[in-house]
Design a protein around this motif. Structure first.
Motif, mmCIF file in Angstrom:
data_model
loop_
_atom_site.group_PDB
_atom_site.id
_atom_site.type_symbol
_atom_site.label_atom_id
_atom_site.label_comp_id
_atom_site.label_asym_id
_atom_site.label_seq_id
_atom_site.Cartn_x
_atom_site.Cartn_y
_atom_site.Cartn_z
ATOM 1 N N THR A 34 0.792 -1.233 0.000
ATOM 2 C CA THR A 34 0.000 0.000 0.000
ATOM 3 C C THR A 34 0.823 1.282 0.000
ATOM 4 O O THR A 34 0.259 2.365 -0.195
ATOM 5 N N LYS A 49 -1.349 3.895 -1.869
ATOM 6 C CA LYS A 49 -2.426 3.307 -2.658
ATOM 7 C C LYS A 49 -3.768 3.798 -2.146
ATOM 8 O O LYS A 49 -4.094 3.652 -0.962
ATOM 9 N N LEU A 51 -7.193 3.053 -1.672
ATOM 10 C CA LEU A 51 -7.952 1.804 -1.651
ATOM 11 C C LEU A 51 -9.344 1.953 -2.242
ATOM 12 O O LEU A 51 -9.975 0.964 -2.618
ATOM 13 N N GLU A 52 -9.822 3.203 -2.349
ATOM 14 C CA GLU A 52 -11.143 3.439 -2.937
ATOM 15 C C GLU A 52 -11.053 3.808 -4.413
ATOM 16 O O GLU A 52 -12.075 4.076 -5.053
#
Length: 219
Positions: A34, A49, A51-52
């Motif tokens: 991430t 990153k 995540l959405e």
């Protein structure tokens, strides 16, 4: 003011990390699923990153040695497609911002600039360009719906606007930082078209670590 690190939230994470590591050949300091950090001369670029997958993007610039622009441009042309403006793939700035730049997009859609600042950046004795000629992160865009609130946070750290005052207008970019340092926070509104791009500026989360303190615009 110097920019020590910027934290950016991106989609297309794996491809973008590979781009900075293998295409631009920046040293990878750390990596996990991430977050990834790269050494950019005296600065650090951290990619987080999203995540959405909201497809945030940013404008940022890397200072290079003042006499290395054409070598840097040739090096980049072997690796990326340079962006154009009015049919040109480079721009020479006159006046107080005397410099030469070229631009391209990374896989996350960020608008990346390599800039050689005459009279500010040192020269190099290198005969060819490499990542050793990248000195530091020299610009990061901070796009916001509330210019004055963000300006207050920046001014509190003693980082002043080049024009002597904050301008809160639809198409205006406030260059925050001292000219002699060659590093700026570009404080601007949502909806402004980025130079050498058809993209409009969007509000994206960013954390900027400077030698004066930390500026955050976390949504």
């Amino acid at each position: 003011m110097k920019i020590m690190q910027i934290d950016l939230w991106i989609s297309n994470y794996e491809e973008t990390v590979a781009f900075y590591q293998h295409t631009l050949e920046l040293p990878l300091k750390s990596w996990n699923e991430t977050e990834a950090t790269f050494q950019v001369g005296n600065s650090v670029l951290k990619l987080i990153k999203d995540l959405e997958a909201r497809n945030y993007y940013y404008h940022f610039a890397f200072n290079i040695h003042a006499n290395m622009f054409q070598k840097a441009k040739s090096w980049l042309q072997e690796r990326v497609t340079l962006s154009t403006e009015d049919g040109e793939d480079e721009v020479e700035f006159a006046g107080r911002f005397k410099a030469t730049s070229c631009y391209f997009e990374d896989p996350a859609g960020n608008i990346v600039e390599y800039i050689a600042r005459d009279g500010i950046a040192p020269s190099s004795e290198s005969t060819h360009f490499s990542t050793r000629n990248v000195i530091e992160i020299s610009e990061i865009g901070l796009t916001t719906k509330n210019i004055l609130n963000s300006a207050e946070q920046i001014l509190h750290l003693g980082i002043l606007p080049q024009d002597g005052k904050i301008v809160d207008e639809v198409d205006y970019l406030n260059f925050m930082g001292e000219q002699e340092d060659g590093a700026y926070i570009l404080l601007g509104p949502v909806g402004r078209t980025w130079f050498f791009s058809h993209k409009k500026s969007i509000e994206s989360p960013v954390t900027i670590y400077t030698d004066r303190g930390i500026i955050s615009n976390l949504l």
